[in-house]
Design an enzyme around this catalytic site. Structure first.
Site, short mmCIF file in Angstrom:
data_model
loop_
_atom_site.label_atom_id
_atom_site.label_comp_id
_atom_site.label_asym_id
_atom_site.label_seq_id
_atom_site.Cartn_x
_atom_site.Cartn_y
_atom_site.Cartn_z
N ASP A 164 5.64 -1.54 50.66
CA ASP A 164 4.39 -1.00 50.13
C ASP A 164 3.74 -0.14 51.21
O ASP A 164 3.15 -0.67 52.15
CB ASP A 164 3.43 -2.14 49.72
CG ASP A 164 2.24 -1.63 48.93
OD1 ASP A 164 1.90 -0.43 49.09
OD2 ASP A 164 1.64 -2.41 48.18
N ARG A 228 4.30 -2.77 34.87
CA ARG A 228 4.01 -1.97 33.68
C ARG A 228 5.32 -1.37 33.19
O ARG A 228 6.20 -1.02 33.98
CB ARG A 228 3.01 -0.86 33.97
CG ARG A 228 1.56 -1.32 34.04
CD ARG A 228 1.05 -1.76 32.66
NE ARG A 228 -0.33 -2.21 32.68
CZ ARG A 228 -0.71 -3.48 32.86
NH1 ARG A 228 0.21 -4.40 33.06
NH2 ARG A 228 -1.98 -3.81 32.82
N GLU A 256 12.38 -1.79 21.93
CA GLU A 256 13.42 -2.11 20.96
C GLU A 256 14.83 -1.94 21.52
O GLU A 256 15.72 -2.75 21.25
CB GLU A 256 13.25 -1.25 19.71
CG GLU A 256 14.23 -1.62 18.60
CD GLU A 256 14.05 -0.78 17.36
OE1 GLU A 256 14.70 -1.07 16.33
OE2 GLU A 256 13.28 0.19 17.42
N HIS A 269 5.10 -9.94 27.02
CA HIS A 269 3.92 -9.68 27.87
C HIS A 269 3.15 -10.97 28.15
O HIS A 269 1.97 -11.10 27.87
CB HIS A 269 3.00 -8.64 27.23
CG HIS A 269 2.13 -7.95 28.23
ND1 HIS A 269 1.15 -7.05 27.87
CD2 HIS A 269 2.08 -8.03 29.59
CE1 HIS A 269 0.53 -6.60 28.96
NE2 HIS A 269 1.09 -7.18 30.00
#
Length: 394
Positions: A164, A228, A256, A269
């Site tokens: 990071d 995400r 899908e 989620h």
């Protein structure tokens, strides 16, 4: 009286922080603040009355942040409030990726007869797995969630490498010194048996893990995405799985084309879906929004800098303005021209905009409002608010 509009069901432990004497909930079409969870606001027409939006969660991709910034609306999130929930799910997913626990549990339900125990013992070898101890985990993104995962994975006996380039000082202090820090993303991809992604979705991180990055990954490695959906290129992942470059993919974001693939585990989620996380997020969002409305304090905003200042004067002026030279001089001169003393002042800039708190010493709210009106005449000032200190007066 402040008016708050809610989207989604916000945990009552958070909403209870808005005392009924000073706050009304969902009683006005012109609210001062908005608090939400997953509702998408990209098509929402923000009333001019809205000064802040608080999202009870870490991500803000459901809020039009750029639009809000231009309108002088401060957007808050709740980083770290759901970190433990996501961390536990990632650790569980790591375990599921090396031990066919789900497959074994489903298989044993198909057994019948008086000798079920004997059948299980005789066939359990098909569900033999591996251990995490001694394996190498790469953590991309060392924010609140990534740091917790790095620390706990080390405690499980894994070798941990973190990457990071923007790690904060607070996070740096929280990460175990036994976690190795990589200088380049490639250092993680090429050496780790498992790679987990924990960065926000931005223009810079969209598609961060794509064909080129997957090609660099250690052969047989497994990838995890609980950040995400748009950060990982799902099509590239499927191609890497088919080619045998990648051994497995676990994601918390449904697509899908990822379904019905033995090498992919898709979760609905669930990252922050614990009662504790929802309560923590609601509490933090409410507390942050309340402090901003009552004191003008900005903390945990995604579009404006952190600005805090003790409030001892009768009135406080909050100013959102373009981040250009001599704005402080213009603000100070405007207030001085009205024969009003400045008790205290703080200014912070962030990209194209800045936020200023000015505490003034005057005895009438009309005078404070007159200052605000004069400041609003400046074309480079986006929004001005007047806050009365209920504990101070003449």
């Amino acid at each position: 009286m402040f008016h708050i509009k809610t989207f989604n069901a916000i945990a009552p432990e958070g909403m209870s922080r808005f005392d009924k004497d000073n706050y009304a909930i969902n009683e006005s079409k012109t609210p001062d603040g908005i608090i939400l969870r997953s509702q998408k606001l990209h098509d929402y027409a923000f009333p001019e009355s809205v000064v802040a939006v608080a999202r009870a969660g870490a991500g803000t991709n459901n809020v039009p942040v750029t639009q809000c910034t231009k309108q002088g609306i401060v957007v808050f999130n709740t980083p770290g409030a759901n970190a433990n929930a996501v961390k536990e799910l990632v650790i569980a997913s790591l375990l599921l990726s090396v031990r066919p626990i789900l497959q074994g549990a489903q298989w044993i339900q198909t057994l019948t007869g008086d000798d079920v125990e004997e059948q299980a013992e005789a066939n359990k070898k098909q569900f033999a797995g591996h251990e995490l101890e001694g394996k190498k985990l790469g953590v991309i993104g060392l924010g609140a969630i990534g740091a917790m995962i790095a620390n706990d994975a080390y405690r499980l006996g894994m070798e941990v490498v973190g990457y990071d380039p923007y790690v904060s000082v607070d996070t740096a202090w929280s990460i175990s010194r036994r976690v190795t820090r990589a200088n380049e993303l490639a250092d993680v991809l090429t050496t780790c048996d498992f790679v987990t992604v924990h960065v926000p979705l931005t223009e810079q991180t969209k598609g961060m893990i794509g064909e080129a990055q997957l090609a660099k990954m250690k052969s047989g490695a497994k990838l995890f995405n609980f950040a995400r959906g748009g950060i990982v290129d799902d099509t590239a992942v499927l191609n890497a799985l088919k080619a045998g470059q990648l051994a497995g993919y676990t994601t918390d974001f449904a697509d899908e084309k990822l379904l019905h693939n033995d090498k992919v585990l898709v979760l609905p989620h669930l990252g922050a879906s614990t009662q504790e996380a929802e309560v923590n997020c609601a509490k933090m969002a409410a507390r942050t929004l309340k402090r901003f409305l009552e004191e003008g304090t900005i903390k945990r905003s995604v579009n404006f800098p952190t600005v805090e200042m003790a409030f001892h004067s009768p009135y406080r002026i909050t100013i959102i303005n373009k981040n250009i030279p001599n704005m402080l001089g213009q603000i100070s001169s405007t207030i001085a021209d009205m024969n009003i003393n400045i008790d205290n002042m703080v200014n912070r800039g962030r990209d194209d905009y800045a936020y200023t708190l000015v505490d003034i010493n005057c005895d009438e709210q009309e005078n404070a409002q007159a200052v605000a009106a004069r400041l609003e005449e400046n074309p480079d000032i986006i929004r001005v608010r007047v806050i009365k200190n209920p504990g101070v007066g003449y």
